[in-house]
Design a protein around this motif. Structure first.
Motif, PDB file in Angstrom:
ATOM      1  N   TRP A  77      -3.774   2.321  -9.073  1.00 24.52           N
ATOM      2  CA  TRP A  77      -4.157   3.372 -10.011  1.00 24.52           C
ATOM      3  C   TRP A  77      -2.872   4.026 -10.503  1.00 24.52           C
ATOM      4  O   TRP A  77      -2.007   4.392  -9.695  1.00 24.52           O
ATOM      5  N   LEU A  78      -2.775   4.240 -11.801  1.00 21.24           N
ATOM      6  CA  LEU A  78      -1.573   4.875 -12.339  1.00 21.24           C
ATOM      7  C   LEU A  78      -1.943   5.794 -13.491  1.00 21.24           C
ATOM      8  O   LEU A  78      -2.460   5.342 -14.518  1.00 21.24           O
ATOM      9  N   ASN A  79      -1.704   7.085 -13.316  1.00 10.63           N
ATOM     10  CA  ASN A  79      -1.871   8.036 -14.417  1.00 10.63           C
ATOM     11  C   ASN A  79      -0.715   7.889 -15.394  1.00 10.63           C
ATOM     12  O   ASN A  79       0.445   7.753 -14.971  1.00 10.63           O
ATOM     13  N   ASP A  80      -1.003   7.965 -16.675  1.00  7.16           N
ATOM     14  CA  ASP A  80       0.053   7.714 -17.659  1.00  7.16           C
ATOM     15  C   ASP A  80       1.059   8.849 -17.784  1.00  7.16           C
ATOM     16  O   ASP A  80       2.063   8.714 -18.477  1.00  7.16           O
ATOM     17  N   ASP A  81       0.829   9.972 -17.093  1.00  3.83           N
ATOM     18  CA  ASP A  81       1.832  11.048 -17.093  1.00  3.83           C
ATOM     19  C   ASP A  81       2.671  11.040 -15.814  1.00  3.83           C
ATOM     20  O   ASP A  81       3.464  11.948 -15.581  1.00  3.83           O
ATOM     21  N   SER A  82       2.496  10.004 -14.996  1.00 12.43           N
ATOM     22  CA  SER A  82       3.278   9.868 -13.761  1.00 12.43           C
ATOM     23  C   SER A  82       4.403   8.868 -14.009  1.00 12.43           C
ATOM     24  O   SER A  82       4.142   7.685 -14.259  1.00 12.43           O
ATOM     25  N   MET A  83       5.639   9.342 -13.940  1.00 15.92           N
ATOM     26  CA  MET A  83       6.796   8.533 -14.292  1.00 15.92           C
ATOM     27  C   MET A  83       7.434   7.943 -13.037  1.00 15.92           C
ATOM     28  O   MET A  83       8.035   8.652 -12.225  1.00 15.92           O
ATOM     29  N   LEU A  84       7.279   6.642 -12.883  1.00 14.13           N
ATOM     30  CA  LEU A  84       7.665   5.960 -11.652  1.00 14.13           C
ATOM     31  C   LEU A  84       9.173   5.873 -11.451  1.00 14.13           C
ATOM     32  O   LEU A  84       9.916   5.624 -12.402  1.00 14.13           O
ATOM     33  N   GLU A  85       9.583   6.024 -10.202  1.00 14.02           N
ATOM     34  CA  GLU A  85      10.949   5.716  -9.812  1.00 14.02           C
ATOM     35  C   GLU A  85      11.087   4.190  -9.735  1.00 14.02           C
ATOM     36  O   GLU A  85      10.081   3.474  -9.570  1.00 14.02           O
ATOM     37  N   PRO A  86      12.309   3.645  -9.834  1.00 12.55           N
ATOM     38  CA  PRO A  86      12.485   2.182  -9.906  1.00 12.55           C
ATOM     39  C   PRO A  86      11.886   1.391  -8.748  1.00 12.55           C
ATOM     40  O   PRO A  86      11.422   0.270  -8.926  1.00 12.55           O
ATOM     41  N   HIS A  87      11.886   1.959  -7.528  1.00 14.32           N
ATOM     42  CA  HIS A  87      11.374   1.234  -6.363  1.00 14.32           C
ATOM     43  C   HIS A  87       9.980   1.695  -5.961  1.00 14.32           C
ATOM     44  O   HIS A  87       9.518   1.389  -4.853  1.00 14.32           O
ATOM     45  N   ALA A  88       9.295   2.407  -6.823  1.00 15.37           N
ATOM     46  CA  ALA A  88       8.014   3.021  -6.456  1.00 15.37           C
ATOM     47  C   ALA A  88       7.000   2.007  -5.941  1.00 15.37           C
ATOM     48  O   ALA A  88       6.444   2.162  -4.844  1.00 15.37           O
ATOM     49  N   VAL A  89       6.731   0.976  -6.702  1.00 14.65           N
ATOM     50  CA  VAL A  89       5.704   0.012  -6.306  1.00 14.65           C
ATOM     51  C   VAL A  89       6.131  -0.739  -5.048  1.00 14.65           C
ATOM     52  O   VAL A  89       5.313  -1.008  -4.161  1.00 14.65           O
ATOM     53  N   SER A  90       7.412  -1.059  -4.925  1.00 17.59           N
ATOM     54  CA  SER A  90       7.908  -1.726  -3.718  1.00 17.59           C
ATOM     55  C   SER A  90       7.694  -0.868  -2.477  1.00 17.59           C
ATOM     56  O   SER A  90       7.326  -1.378  -1.409  1.00 17.59           O
ATOM     57  N   ILE A  91       7.901   0.431  -2.616  1.00 21.12           N
ATOM     58  CA  ILE A  91       7.692   1.343  -1.481  1.00 21.12           C
ATOM     59  C   ILE A  91       6.222   1.357  -1.074  1.00 21.12           C
ATOM     60  O   ILE A  91       5.892   1.340   0.120  1.00 21.12           O
ATOM     61  N   LEU A  92       5.328   1.372  -2.054  1.00 19.41           N
ATOM     62  CA  LEU A  92       3.900   1.347  -1.737  1.00 19.41           C
ATOM     63  C   LEU A  92       3.527   0.055  -1.015  1.00 19.41           C
ATOM     64  O   LEU A  92       2.779   0.057  -0.034  1.00 19.41           O
ATOM     65  N   LEU A  93       4.054  -1.066  -1.494  1.00 20.44           N
ATOM     66  CA  LEU A  93       3.767  -2.352  -0.870  1.00 20.44           C
ATOM     67  C   LEU A  93       4.350  -2.432   0.539  1.00 20.44           C
ATOM     68  O   LEU A  93       3.711  -2.958   1.460  1.00 20.44           O
ATOM     69  N   GLU A  94       5.544  -1.921   0.721  1.00 21.14           N
ATOM     70  CA  GLU A  94       6.167  -1.917   2.049  1.00 21.14           C
ATOM     71  C   GLU A  94       5.365  -1.071   3.028  1.00 21.14           C
ATOM     72  O   GLU A  94       5.212  -1.432   4.200  1.00 21.14           O
ATOM     73  N   THR A  95       4.848   0.054   2.536  1.00 24.32           N
ATOM     74  CA  THR A  95       4.030   0.911   3.390  1.00 24.32           C
ATOM     75  C   THR A  95       2.747   0.198   3.786  1.00 24.32           C
ATOM     76  O   THR A  95       2.325   0.241   4.944  1.00 24.32           O
ATOM     77  N   ALA A  96       2.127  -0.483   2.820  1.00 23.97           N
ATOM     78  CA  ALA A  96       0.903  -1.236   3.110  1.00 23.97           C
ATOM     79  C   ALA A  96       1.168  -2.330   4.136  1.00 23.97           C
ATOM     80  O   ALA A  96       0.330  -2.621   4.997  1.00 23.97           O
ATOM     81  N   SER A  97       2.341  -2.923   4.064  1.00 28.76           N
ATOM     82  CA  SER A  97       2.700  -4.016   4.981  1.00 28.76           C
ATOM     83  C   SER A  97       3.045  -3.502   6.369  1.00 28.76           C
ATOM     84  O   SER A  97       2.719  -4.130   7.379  1.00 28.76           O
ATOM     85  N   SER A  98       3.688  -2.339   6.434  1.00 27.29           N
ATOM     86  CA  SER A  98       4.154  -1.821   7.726  1.00 27.29           C
ATOM     87  C   SER A  98       3.030  -1.229   8.565  1.00 27.29           C
ATOM     88  O   SER A  98       3.110  -1.205   9.791  1.00 27.29           O
ATOM     89  N   ALA A  99       1.986  -0.721   7.897  1.00 21.29           N
ATOM     90  CA  ALA A  99       0.832  -0.170   8.613  1.00 21.29           C
ATOM     91  C   ALA A  99      -0.293  -1.196   8.550  1.00 21.29           C
ATOM     92  O   ALA A  99      -0.898  -1.400   7.498  1.00 21.29           O
ATOM     93  N   ASP A 100      -0.574  -1.843   9.674  1.00 22.30           N
ATOM     94  CA  ASP A 100      -1.520  -2.957   9.689  1.00 22.30           C
ATOM     95  C   ASP A 100      -2.909  -2.573   9.200  1.00 22.30           C
ATOM     96  O   ASP A 100      -3.627  -3.401   8.643  1.00 22.30           O
ATOM     97  N   ASP A 101      -3.297  -1.303   9.427  1.00 20.42           N
ATOM     98  CA  ASP A 101      -4.650  -0.895   9.072  1.00 20.42           C
ATOM     99  C   ASP A 101      -4.712  -0.181   7.726  1.00 20.42           C
ATOM    100  O   ASP A 101      -5.736   0.396   7.365  1.00 20.42           O
ATOM    101  N   ALA A 102      -3.623  -0.203   6.971  1.00 20.17           N
ATOM    102  CA  ALA A 102      -3.581   0.542   5.715  1.00 20.17           C
ATOM    103  C   ALA A 102      -4.480  -0.109   4.668  1.00 20.17           C
ATOM    104  O   ALA A 102      -4.258  -1.241   4.261  1.00 20.17           O
ATOM    105  N   GLY A 103      -5.491   0.620   4.249  1.00 16.45           N
ATOM    106  CA  GLY A 103      -6.346   0.142   3.175  1.00 16.45           C
ATOM    107  C   GLY A 103      -5.957   0.733   1.845  1.00 16.45           C
ATOM    108  O   GLY A 103      -6.167   0.124   0.794  1.00 16.45           O
ATOM    109  N   ILE A 104      -5.390   1.936   1.901  1.00 12.76           N
ATOM    110  CA  ILE A 104      -4.951   2.653   0.699  1.00 12.76           C
ATOM    111  C   ILE A 104      -3.598   3.286   0.991  1.00 12.76           C
ATOM    112  O   ILE A 104      -3.400   3.867   2.068  1.00 12.76           O
ATOM    113  N   VAL A 105      -2.687   3.190   0.035  1.00 12.48           N
ATOM    114  CA  VAL A 105      -1.394   3.869   0.139  1.00 12.48           C
ATOM    115  C   VAL A 105      -1.247   4.786  -1.064  1.00 12.48           C
ATOM    116  O   VAL A 105      -1.391   4.355  -2.214  1.00 12.48           O
TER     117      VAL A 105
END
Length: 271
Positions: A90-118
């Motif tokens: 989900w991405l609001n169009d007024d939210s301006m992403l930092e360069p590694h934003a999506v990678s950080i979300l994916l890394e968090t999802a990977s590091s927490a085995d039970d993560a369904g939402i980040v």
């Protein structure tokens, strides 16, 4: 790994284009790709046309101006789900992403085995203060929430504001799409439903985007405009459904409060 990016927009063309520019500038692992599903909800400023011209690969879906955020995102999600991606962003169009934003979300999802939402946290570009992100329930009232600010490690939360949210395929399979609310509370409701379905929700480390806080100065509006705004953002039927699902029998006491508050504040102003 495929990500479906879900967005909806209405008459802020330059903001939408800037958001997309930063999305396409994300520093991602080679194995990660994404497709964007953008709902143009009755824009009259040429947003949809400008997006198609700048990004021909984006799927632009047309709304009539009555979808607002929640139903616009529902439409985007319905279409994106046909491709069965690994994640939905989900991405609001007024939210301006930092360069590694999506990678950080994916890394968090990977590091927490039970993560369904980040959940990605936003800060104010000027002050650096927290604006949007994860939330924790505070008391029995499901709308009484406190912010969960990001730390150096992932933090568990109960629900969230839907500016930047990464939802796994498994969570979608368990919790489904957003419910058909008019505008507000769809994100809060989804967090609660996902949690009830057994999906853990984490706030990713650090701030991943900038987004200014929306200023809702309903207190200064005339009563008729204030009431109309409330009926758009939080219609009584929507709030009733939300409370019945997440407040139990207490819904009887909670439901009238926001509507009485509007009338009461106007009465106080007139005294």
């Amino acid at each position: 790994m495929k990500i479906a990016v879900l967005m909806t927009c209405h008459n802020r063309k330059e903001t939408t284009l800037r958001c997309l520019e930063l999305l396409y500038a994300q520093l991602l692992p080679e194995e990660v790709s994404f497709n964007v599903y953008l709902v143009d909800d009755g824009c009259t400023d040429g947003t949809g046309e400008a997006v198609k011209k700048a990004y021909p690969d984006i799927t632009v879906l047309q709304g009539d101006g009555s979808l607002f955020w929640c139903n616009g995102m529902r439409l985007a999600w319905d279409v994106a789900a046909k491709e069965d991606p690994d994640f939905y962003l989900w991405l609001n169009d007024d939210s301006m992403l930092e360069p590694h934003a999506v990678s950080i979300l994916l890394e968090t999802a990977s590091s927490a085995d039970d993560a369904g939402i980040v959940v990605g946290s936003c800060c104010d570009a000027s002050t650096g203060g927290f604006t949007y992100g994860g939330q924790r329930r505070s008391g029995a009232h499901p709308s009484k929430l406190v912010p969960v600010e990001p730390g150096e490690e992932p933090v568990v939360c109960d629900t969230f504001q839907g500016n930047i949210v990464l939802v796994s395929r498994g969570t979608y399979q368990k919790a489904g799409n957003l419910q058909s609310f008019k505008h507000a509370i769809g994100d809060t409701d989804y967090g609660y439903r996902a949690q009830k379905a057994g999906c853990a929700i984490y706030v990713a480390p650090g701030f991943v985007a900038t987004c200014s806080k929306n200023a809702h100065s309903m207190e200064r509006m005339p009563l008729d405009k204030r009431w109309k705004t409330m009926m758009t953002r939080l219609p009584p039927g929507d709030y009733y459904r939300f409370l019945r699902q997440h407040a139990g029998i207490r819904w009887v006491f909670y439901w009238p409060r926001p509507y009485i508050r509007i009338l009461f504040s106007t009465r106080m102003e007139n005294q």
